[in-house]
Structure formats: C-alpha cells, structure tokens
Enzyme design. Structure first.
Site, short mmCIF file in Angstrom:
data_model
loop_
_atom_site.label_atom_id
_atom_site.label_comp_id
_atom_site.label_asym_id
_atom_site.label_seq_id
_atom_site.Cartn_x
_atom_site.Cartn_y
_atom_site.Cartn_z
N GLU A 112 9.28 17.12 3.47
CA GLU A 112 8.91 16.06 2.54
C GLU A 112 8.29 14.90 3.29
OE1 GLU A 112 12.52 14.79 0.61
OE2 GLU A 112 12.97 16.86 0.10
N LYS A 114 8.13 11.04 4.37
CA LYS A 114 9.13 9.99 4.56
C LYS A 114 8.51 8.69 4.08
CE LYS A 114 12.50 8.32 7.90
NZ LYS A 114 12.35 6.89 7.71
N ASP A 116 7.90 4.96 3.19
CA ASP A 116 8.26 3.79 3.99
C ASP A 116 8.52 2.58 3.08
OD1 ASP A 116 8.81 2.40 6.23
OD2 ASP A 116 6.75 2.14 6.87
N TYR A 223 14.47 11.35 -3.79
CA TYR A 223 14.39 12.50 -2.89
C TYR A 223 15.69 13.27 -2.70
CZ TYR A 223 16.03 8.81 0.21
OH TYR A 223 16.74 7.78 0.74
N LYS A 310 8.95 11.24 13.09
CA LYS A 310 8.26 9.97 12.84
C LYS A 310 6.88 9.96 13.45
CE LYS A 310 11.76 6.82 11.57
NZ LYS A 310 12.21 5.44 11.70
N CYS A 404 -19.37 -22.61 25.02
CA CYS A 404 -18.87 -22.54 23.65
C CYS A 404 -19.94 -21.95 22.73
CB CYS A 404 -18.46 -23.93 23.17
SG CYS A 404 -17.98 -23.94 21.44
N CYS A 407 -21.06 -24.99 20.40
CA CYS A 407 -21.65 -26.25 20.83
C CYS A 407 -22.19 -26.20 22.27
CB CYS A 407 -20.65 -27.39 20.69
SG CYS A 407 -19.34 -27.34 21.92
N CYS A 422 -12.83 -24.83 24.38
CA CYS A 422 -13.97 -25.73 24.43
C CYS A 422 -13.44 -27.15 24.48
CB CYS A 422 -14.83 -25.52 23.18
SG CYS A 422 -16.02 -26.84 22.93
N CYS A 428 -17.48 -30.62 18.55
CA CYS A 428 -17.62 -29.18 18.31
C CYS A 428 -17.23 -28.90 16.86
CB CYS A 428 -16.73 -28.43 19.29
SG CYS A 428 -16.85 -26.66 19.15
P1 AMP Z 1 15.92 5.74 8.95
O1 AMP Z 1 15.93 4.48 8.12
O2 AMP Z 1 14.82 5.79 9.93
O3 AMP Z 1 17.29 6.08 9.47
O4 AMP Z 1 15.56 6.91 7.94
C1 AMP Z 1 16.40 7.20 6.88
C2 AMP Z 1 15.81 6.69 5.62
O5 AMP Z 1 14.58 7.33 5.33
C3 AMP Z 1 16.64 7.01 4.42
O6 AMP Z 1 17.68 6.09 4.25
C4 AMP Z 1 15.64 6.89 3.31
O7 AMP Z 1 15.65 5.56 2.84
C5 AMP Z 1 14.30 7.13 3.96
N1 AMP Z 1 13.55 8.25 3.38
C6 AMP Z 1 12.26 8.16 2.98
N2 AMP Z 1 11.83 9.31 2.49
C7 AMP Z 1 12.86 10.19 2.56
C8 AMP Z 1 13.01 11.56 2.20
N3 AMP Z 1 12.00 12.28 1.68
N4 AMP Z 1 14.22 12.13 2.41
C9 AMP Z 1 15.24 11.42 2.96
N5 AMP Z 1 15.15 10.13 3.32
C10 AMP Z 1 13.96 9.51 3.13
ZN ZN Z 2 -17.47 -26.13 21.30
#
Ligand code: AMP
Ligand code: ZN
Length: 664
Positions: A112, A114, A116, A223, A310, A404, A407, A422, A428
């Site tokens: 899956e 991840k 952010d 998820y 990652k 500069c 100027c 400068c 300037c």
């Molecule tokens: P970390 O914060 O680096 O420890 O990663 C864990 C966190 O990744 C989890 O607490 C989730 O919030 C996040 N996460 C994002 N996507 C997923 C996913 N597909 N499956 C599990 N965790 C996920």
């Molecule tokens: Zn200048």
C-alpha cells in the site's frame, strides 16, 4: 412516526447519500445550491425540534463549535507504529525473519501507499461513528471527534453493519491541489501561508475550533480495521469490506506473491509518486494472511507482519538555466537558481534556493548543469547536488558577482557571515524599498494602504526615498497617479496618521537595525526609557542587557553612528513618532503574569519558537507543572503523567493554536 421526524430522517439519508457519492465515489449528482438547500432545511428542523437530535446527523459536519481542550482517551487496541527501512537488504532480512517464524516462504504481501499525514483511529459501534482519537502515544490519544466529523468522506453512519464494533485506522491528509488552493486563499487574505500539506493536516485536526477545521480541505484515507469479530482471511479483503461500508480507501493497493513483486511496487511508486494527487513518504508492506499476522504478532512498538519502505525526500533532476542574485533589505546577496520547470510533488518548480555564497561555491555550478532539486518540507525547494554524468561546459562556471547586481557597488564579505553584501545601504534600490516595507509591515508600524507594490511605485516616482518621507507625502500629487483613487489615498493618510501613536517598541523594531527583531526590541526597552538613552549606549553596556549578545550590541552602536540614521531619528521625531516609554504599561503584554509549561513535540513551531512567543508576550516559562502553572502547552507525544498532573492541579491544557489565540 410523525411527519417532522420522518422528514428529518429522510433529509439525513439523502444528504448522507450525496456525501458518499461526492466524497467517496467522486460522483456529483446534485448542485451546490440544491445541496445547501437540503442542509439548511435539516439544520432548521433540527434547531426547531431538538428532541430529534442525533450527534451523527450530517448537519454536524459544518463544525461543532469551540472546545477548550481535548479529552484524552484510551484506544481499545494499541496503535502501533511501523518498522522502517530504506534499503532492499533490510527488506530481505525482514522477509527471511518472517518466513522462519511462519515456517514457510509461501505467502502473499499486500503493498500500500504510505500516506503522509496524521493518523487517526475511528471507533464505530452499531454502524455509527462513536469517536475519533489521535494516535497520541499509541495507548491514549486526544478525542477529536468533532473535528473528524467535518470531513465529508468520513461516514457518520455506515452503509451496512458488517461488524458491530470495530476500530478503523486512517491518515488525515490534504491533497496537493486543495493545499495550493488553500494557500492561495490565505495569501489573498494576507494570512501566512502553510508550509506543506502534512503539517497543515496534522495541525488542522488539533484545532480547538471545529468550525475552522471545517474550512480546511481535509481527507481521511483508511487502511486497517481492528476488531475481535473479524473472521476474514486476508487484509486485502478487509480493505474491500471497508470500502463497502462506505470508507474512503484509495485503490492503490496491490497483492503480490513474492519479494520481487514488492520491489517492483516500490520501484514503480518511487518513479511515479510525483503524479499522485497527494503526498506519500513511502510504501507499507503487509503480510496479507490474517492468521499469519496473528502468528507473527507485535514487538513493543510495531507489528512484525508489516514494514514501511520509506522514500528519501523527493529528489528530481533538472537543468540549471541561470542564477540570479537577489539583494535583500539588509544588503545580503542570495543566489537563486532558475531551473528548467519540473513537476515535484504536484507543483511546478522553476526556482530553487542556494541559501548562500558559501553553499554555491561548494557546488561550483555551471550553466546547463543537471542538478538535483529537493522539495522537502519547505516551500522553496533547494538544490542538493549535481548529476556529475551530465554537466554543463567548464567555461560556464557561474561566478559570484563582484559588484551589486542592482547598484554596481563593490560587494563585501565578513568572515563571520555566509553571504556577501552590498554596503550601499543608502542608495541601493532593493535595500531602501526593503527597509520601507519592513517599517510599514504588520508587526512594525502596520500602515494600511501602503502595500509592497505601492511602496515600489512611490519609490520609483520619487515620492518615497526613505522611511522619513512616509510622513511628508504629497497626497495631492499621489492622488493624480493612475489607479490611485481618492479612497486609497485617504486610507493611506489615515494609516500614516494612526502609525504615529504606535508604541516605542514597534518603532524600534521598524527601524530594521540588524539583529534587532521583535523580541530584542522588547528586551531592550525593558532596560532603557528613551531613544536618547539607547543612542548613547556602548557595546559593553548594551551587552549587559539580558539576552542581548555582542553582535546585536555592536550592530545597534553601528546603526546610530551613521549620520543618516541619526537624521532619520530626528525627522521621525519631529513627525511625532514615539521614542520614549511613556509608562511601563506600554510594555505589559497579553501573557503578563502567566506561567507556562511547554511539553511535547509541536507541528507548526519549534519548541524554541513557542518559548520565544511566550516570552516576548510577557509570559514566564517554567520547567515543571506546579500549582503556580497557568497553562500547559501540549504538543505531540506528551506523556500521560503530565496530562493527569495538569488535570489534578487544574492547569489549563492548550495546544499551539490556542496559544496563538491567547496571545492575540
Ligand atoms: P511511522 O509514523 O513512520 O511510525 O509510520 C506509521 C504510520 O504510518 C502509521 O501510524 C500511519 O499513520 C501511517 N500510515 C500511512 N499509510 C499507511 C498504511 N497504508 N498502512 C499503515 N500505516 C500507514
Ligand atoms: Zn547594491
């Protein structure tokens, strides 16, 4: 059932259906107007007939008002974090370890993305959303149910009750396009723009004002489901069930047989993630078979049956066209790279920062070099390196200018500084304009009607040659400038007039003396009473002021040694600006007499910034909670013991957002 009640129920059903279609299925079957009409009707009926209140009514999505703090509650099942890897070797050894425990090499993986953002844990009972918690320390989190209800794609009532009681975990994110739109809106309103979608998402779900949360374009991607009742064989089936129940589960997962499939998935998304409409920081690999998951279990921190791969911060190669040299308010010259436009994390990047002369020299860049551009958490991307296989011609090494660019004055560099600057402070152009802009800026004199563009225009036309001219403007001639209607000139006049009553510390900050920021200005004025006193102080006596270092002290002395600057003060004084502390109450701030304890990790500010904010507004910081503490400013990962101590002693717990509210 009476008519009113059945109409209310019907309305809720229709609105829920539209929400589901719109947010989860991307189908828009109703106009905004008609949708709002239905919602208005529902809100009206509900307020007239409170006996039919239902906390999961879709009307609650517009925000449930303000809370003073979140309550901390326990997750039913612990929220683990994920073991991390950046390399194929580590991935392989995870596979080997798992196959030893499972006593087979034959198992599937569900790969899956991840997402952010910030994690949440939703609890459903009998088909209804009961509560939503942040991850917190994994055992306990903050109850942010009202905030989560504002997210349209989170079902308040499920399509079918597949499980009676379960927790479902997800990530709160903001899509790139919504993020950019949000920032554009903020820019128009003159509000500070957000740094990146991740921080904005995680900051937003912790706002105490859920009406404000409702205005943030949040999404919740789910998820994983945890429940005692689960009799399903695989994780991938669970994802489908979550979809059936009405959850937003992005369809990017892929079930693969062996490690090669996993590697292909990793490789594919590393190359293609910039095309995704949201940000990811890696991928998650889960062993698909639920029985196998049970067999593998958990360490104290993470499941043994899953691992996160990652990605490094997104890095792309593009061509360097040229470098411009910008002159700032203080005369510092900063190199800015002009790039062949490239799409990174959903936005087109044309410019990148090189920060300083020192950094630029280290890279020895040439025109047409292929450079690595990284967009980390910052708004302005940076150049992190050169692709040595693909370089521009040696003859085209980019040299740092000797003079500069604005100027022509010969640039100088001090050993203690990373940049050239400068020295022509007086004439300037960008320096003069920058100083005027700083003087009228919001934190200084806050002069309405004198925006950046107006300042440039008035400078170019000769009306505004330095700060003191602000108080000698020829309004009659200005009103003749095209596009300057009477009204804007009137606003300008009022703004200038009002600025004359700004307290001394604003004026001092506005002067733009190097290293004398807001905080230093206030600290200085705690010790001296007038500009005359300040102008006659030596480096030694200035450095004796609490937290004023020698560098700052020297810069102040230098500033007042310049005759031009002394003239400026005389002119501003005769214009009527305030250069003395009339009474000490000028220096009493919003947080005077309040004591704060800071704990945890913050999303939007560093701990140092939080500390500074409190101090410049007159608050005191203490290291431990006692009966004298007024507020606990709580960030992430704060221990439960601190929380309960604060609760026991009646200390108000606030987050960084409420701190800002408190100050303003
Ligand atoms: P970390 O914060 O680096 O420890 O990663 C864990 C966190 O990744 C989890 O607490 C989730 O919030 C996040 N996460 C994002 N996507 C997923 C996913 N597909 N499956 C599990 N965790 C996920
Ligand atoms: Zn200048």
């Amino acid at each position: 059932m009476n008519e009113i009640k059945s109409r209310i129920i019907k309305l809720r059903e229709i609105i829920n259906e539209h929400n589901h279609n719109y947010y989860n299925l991307d189908k828009n079957l109703i106009s905004d107007f008609d949708y709002d009409r239905l919602l208005d009707e529902l809100i009206n009926l509900e307020s007239k007939y409170p006996e039919y209140f239902d906390e999961n009514s879709p009307s609650n999505r517009v925000g449930g008002g303000l809370s003073d703090k979140f309550s901390t509650e326990s997750h039913i099942y612990q929220m683990y974090s994920l073991d991390n890897t950046y390399s194929n070797e580590e991935l392989e050894s995870w596979y080997t370890r798992s196959s030893k425990i499972l006593d087979t090499k034959d198992f599937e993986f569900c790969c899956e993305l991840k997402y952010d953002g910030a994690s949440v844990n939703l609890l459903y009972e009998n088909g209804k959303l009961v509560r939503a918690l942040t991850r917190g320390d994994g055992t306990q989190g903050d109850n942010i149910t009202n905030n989560i209800k504002t997210i349209g794609s989170v079902p308040l009532n499920l399509n079918n009750i597949f499980l009676k009681k379960f927790e479902i975990r997800g990530e709160i994110i903001i899509r790139n396009d919504s993020f950019n739109q949000l920032n554009r809106k903020r820019e128009e309103l003159g509000e500070p723009i957000f740094k990146n979608p991740r921080n904005t998402a995680s900051g937003s779900i912790k706002l105490l004002d859920s009406n404000e949360v409702a205005r943030r374009p949040l999404q919740c991607f789910l998820y994983s489901i945890v429940s005692d009742e689960v009799k399903i064989k695989s994780h991938s089936e669970l994802l489908n069930i979550a979809r059936d129940m009405g959850f937003d589960v992005p369809k990017y997962e892929k079930v693969v047989d062996g490690l090669n499939g996993v590697k292909e998935y990793i490789y594919y998304w590393d190359k293609n993630r910039s095309n995704l409409p949201f940000e990811i920081d890696g991928i998650v690999i889960k062993i698909n078979n639920i029985n196998f998951q049970k067999k593998l279990g958990f360490t104290s921190k993470f499941p043994r049956w899953a691992i996160a791969y990652k990605y490094k911060a997104e890095n792309l190669v593009t061509k360097l066209n040229s470098i411009s040299f910008n002159v700032g308010r203080t005369g510092a010259i900063t190199p800015v790279a002009n790039l062949e436009p490239v799409l990174i994390s959903g936005s087109t990047v044309k410019r990148a920062s090189l920060h300083s002369f020192d950094q630029m020299m280290k890279l020895r860049l040439r025109v047409n070099d292929s450079v690595y551009v990284e967009k980390g958490g910052e708004i302005i991307p940076k150049i992190t390196g050169i692709d040595y296989k693909n370089r521009g011609s040696e003859n085209d090494v980019i040299k740092f200018p000797k003079n500069c660019p604005e100027c022509e004055t010969k640039l100088v560099k001090l050993d203690s500084e990373a940049n050239f600057f400068c020295p022509n402070t007086k004439n300037c152009r960008p320096q003069v304009i920058g100083r005027i802009q700083h003087f009228v800026s919001r934190k200084a004199m806050n002069i309405d009607g004198l925006g950046d563009e107006t300042i440039k225009l008035l400078y170019n036309r000769g009306y505004l040659k330095d700060i003191s001219d602000i108080y000698n403007l020829d309004y009659d001639s200005i009103s003749l400038i095209e596009g300057h209607a009477d009204k804007s000139v009137k606003n300008l006049k009022i703004g200038v007039e009002n600025s004359k009553s700004k307290p001394f510390q604003k004026v001092l900050y506005g002067l733009g003396i190097r290293y004398v920021g807001e905080s230093a200005s206030k600290k200085i004025l705690k010790n001296i009473k007038s500009i005359d006193e300040l102008m006659n102080m030596s480096i030694e006596s200035l450095s004796q002021i609490d937290e004023i270092g020698e560098k700052t002290a020297a810069s102040i002395v230098d500033f007042f040694q310049e005759e031009d600057n002394r003239d400026l003060i005389t002119k501003l004084r005769s214009a009527g600006l305030i250069f003395i502390i009339n009474d000490k109450s000028d220096l009493s701030y919003s947080l005077s007499n309040l004591t704060f304890v800071i704990s945890g990790v913050f999303e939007m500010h560093s701990r140092e910034e939080i500390k500074n904010l409190i101090e410049i507004n007159g608050g005191k910081i203490s290291s431990s909670i006692s009966s004298k503490t007024n507020y606990l400013v709580a960030g992430n990962n704060i221990g439960p013991a601190k929380f309960s101590k604060a609760n026991d002693l009646g200390v108000t717990i606030i987050n960084e957002v409420s701190l800002i509210d408190l100050i303003s």
